[in-house]
Design a protein around this motif. Structure first.
Motif, PDB file in Angstrom:
ATOM      1  N   THR A   1       0.428  12.559  -2.336  1.00  0.00           N
ATOM      2  CA  THR A   1       0.026  13.652  -1.803  1.00  0.00           C
ATOM      3  C   THR A   1      -1.182  14.199  -2.465  1.00  0.00           C
ATOM      4  O   THR A   1      -1.026  15.013  -3.543  1.00  0.00           O
ATOM      5  CB  THR A   1       1.281  14.772  -1.888  1.00  0.00           C
ATOM      6  OG1 THR A   1       2.443  14.198  -1.303  1.00  0.00           O
ATOM      7  CG2 THR A   1       0.851  15.981  -1.060  1.00  0.00           C
TER       8      THR A   1
ATOM      9  N   SER B   1      -4.489   4.360  -2.610  1.00  0.00           N
ATOM     10  CA  SER B   1      -3.363   3.770  -2.094  1.00  0.00           C
ATOM     11  C   SER B   1      -3.048   2.340  -2.742  1.00  0.00           C
ATOM     12  O   SER B   1      -1.880   1.902  -2.525  1.00  0.00           O
ATOM     13  CB  SER B   1      -3.514   3.487  -0.604  1.00  0.00           C
ATOM     14  OG  SER B   1      -4.434   2.512  -0.155  1.00  0.00           O
TER      15      SER B   1
ATOM     16  N   THR C   1       2.285  12.070  -7.089  1.00  0.00           N
ATOM     17  CA  THR C   1       2.946  10.529  -6.482  1.00  0.00           C
ATOM     18  C   THR C   1       3.994  10.161  -7.174  1.00  0.00           C
ATOM     19  O   THR C   1       4.452  10.673  -8.401  1.00  0.00           O
ATOM     20  CB  THR C   1       1.721   9.545  -6.890  1.00  0.00           C
ATOM     21  OG1 THR C   1       1.949   8.289  -6.323  1.00  0.00           O
ATOM     22  CG2 THR C   1       1.140   9.537  -8.239  1.00  0.00           C
TER      23      THR C   1
ATOM     24  N   PHE D   1      -0.869  11.269   1.829  1.00  0.00           N
ATOM     25  CA  PHE D   1      -0.640  12.667   2.490  1.00  0.00           C
ATOM     26  C   PHE D   1      -1.600  13.505   2.394  1.00  0.00           C
ATOM     27  O   PHE D   1      -1.971  13.622   0.988  1.00  0.00           O
ATOM     28  CB  PHE D   1       0.627  13.256   2.532  1.00  0.00           C
ATOM     29  CG  PHE D   1       2.018  12.206   2.817  1.00  0.00           C
ATOM     30  CD1 PHE D   1       2.059  11.978   4.443  1.00  0.00           C
ATOM     31  CD2 PHE D   1       2.449  11.372   2.151  1.00  0.00           C
ATOM     32  CE1 PHE D   1       3.045  11.182   4.677  1.00  0.00           C
ATOM     33  CE2 PHE D   1       3.387  10.218   2.575  1.00  0.00           C
ATOM     34  CZ  PHE D   1       3.648  10.179   3.901  1.00  0.00           C
TER      35      PHE D   1
ATOM     36  N   SER E   1       0.879  -0.988  -0.186  1.00  0.00           N
ATOM     37  CA  SER E   1       0.053  -0.064   0.007  1.00  0.00           C
ATOM     38  C   SER E   1       0.641   1.236  -0.004  1.00  0.00           C
ATOM     39  O   SER E   1       1.793   1.306   0.695  1.00  0.00           O
ATOM     40  CB  SER E   1      -0.801  -0.026   1.232  1.00  0.00           C
ATOM     41  OG  SER E   1      -2.098   0.524   0.891  1.00  0.00           O
ATOM     42  N   ILE E   2       0.478   2.187  -0.771  1.00  0.00           N
ATOM     43  CA  ILE E   2       1.168   3.493  -0.922  1.00  0.00           C
ATOM     44  C   ILE E   2       0.488   4.432   0.285  1.00  0.00           C
ATOM     45  O   ILE E   2      -0.588   4.635   0.498  1.00  0.00           O
ATOM     46  CB  ILE E   2       1.131   4.156  -2.228  1.00  0.00           C
ATOM     47  CG1 ILE E   2       1.534   3.111  -3.264  1.00  0.00           C
ATOM     48  CG2 ILE E   2       1.737   5.530  -2.390  1.00  0.00           C
ATOM     49  CD1 ILE E   2       1.336   3.669  -4.812  1.00  0.00           C
ATOM     50  N   GLU E   3       1.561   5.132   0.974  1.00  0.00           N
ATOM     51  CA  GLU E   3       0.959   6.108   2.013  1.00  0.00           C
ATOM     52  C   GLU E   3       0.410   7.422   1.275  1.00  0.00           C
ATOM     53  O   GLU E   3       0.900   7.910   0.225  1.00  0.00           O
ATOM     54  CB  GLU E   3       2.333   6.523   2.715  1.00  0.00           C
ATOM     55  CG  GLU E   3       2.458   5.897   3.902  1.00  0.00           C
ATOM     56  CD  GLU E   3       3.445   6.537   4.890  1.00  0.00           C
ATOM     57  OE1 GLU E   3       2.958   7.239   5.872  1.00  0.00           O
ATOM     58  OE2 GLU E   3       4.730   6.419   4.605  1.00  0.00           O
TER      59      GLU E   3
ATOM     60  N   LYS F   1       5.681   5.094  -3.389  1.00  0.00           N
ATOM     61  CA  LYS F   1       5.971   5.249  -2.022  1.00  0.00           C
ATOM     62  C   LYS F   1       4.691   6.256  -1.406  1.00  0.00           C
ATOM     63  O   LYS F   1       4.368   5.983  -0.228  1.00  0.00           O
ATOM     64  CB  LYS F   1       7.191   5.687  -1.601  1.00  0.00           C
ATOM     65  CG  LYS F   1       8.359   4.901  -1.824  1.00  0.00           C
ATOM     66  CD  LYS F   1       9.607   5.163  -1.435  1.00  0.00           C
ATOM     67  CE  LYS F   1      10.723   4.171  -1.945  1.00  0.00           C
ATOM     68  NZ  LYS F   1      11.912   4.917  -2.205  1.00  0.00           N
ATOM     69  N   TYR F   2       4.317   7.081  -2.132  1.00  0.00           N
ATOM     70  CA  TYR F   2       3.607   8.249  -1.586  1.00  0.00           C
ATOM     71  C   TYR F   2       2.620   8.795  -2.629  1.00  0.00           C
ATOM     72  O   TYR F   2       2.740   8.627  -3.781  1.00  0.00           O
ATOM     73  CB  TYR F   2       4.582   9.394  -0.924  1.00  0.00           C
ATOM     74  CG  TYR F   2       5.073  10.295  -2.102  1.00  0.00           C
ATOM     75  CD1 TYR F   2       4.042  11.320  -2.568  1.00  0.00           C
ATOM     76  CD2 TYR F   2       6.124   9.864  -2.686  1.00  0.00           C
ATOM     77  CE1 TYR F   2       4.622  12.525  -3.552  1.00  0.00           C
ATOM     78  CE2 TYR F   2       6.725  10.982  -3.604  1.00  0.00           C
ATOM     79  CZ  TYR F   2       5.810  12.068  -4.204  1.00  0.00           C
ATOM     80  OH  TYR F   2       6.086  12.738  -4.951  1.00  0.00           O
TER      81      TYR F   2
END
Length: 84
Positions: free
Chosen positions: A71, A34, A64, A6, A2-4, A68-69
């Motif tokens: 936003t 995610s 993105t 923010f 899963s991707i974080e 990893k992330y």
């Protein structure tokens, strides 16, 4: 994996100003990002960094790295969200 996810302060404020029914749909769509940061219908923005997905008349603008992330930059009505 899963991707974080923010949120910017402005995206949280924008989400809180949206009617409850639409906000629930938007939150569900964001959570699905995610697992799949490139959902059906996502588009690369022109003239600036980021991507967008549609939720009815609302748009979610995000950045993105696809591993990893994510936003969330902006959440808003389609007529307003692209104005800088």
């Amino acid at each position: 994996m899963s991707i974080e996810i923010f949120f910017t302060k402005s995206s949280i404020k924008e989400l809180s100003s949206i009617d409850k029914e639409s906000a629930i749909l938007i939150k569900e769509k964001i959570l699905k990002l995610s697992d799949n940061p490139k959902p059906q219908g996502f588009k690369k923005l022109r003239g600036r960094d980021g991507y967008r997905i549609r939720v009815g008349n609302y748009r979610i603008i995000y950045e993105t790295d696809f591993s990893k992330y994510i936003t969330i930059l902006h959440i808003g009505h389609r007529k307003d969200v692209y104005k800088g």
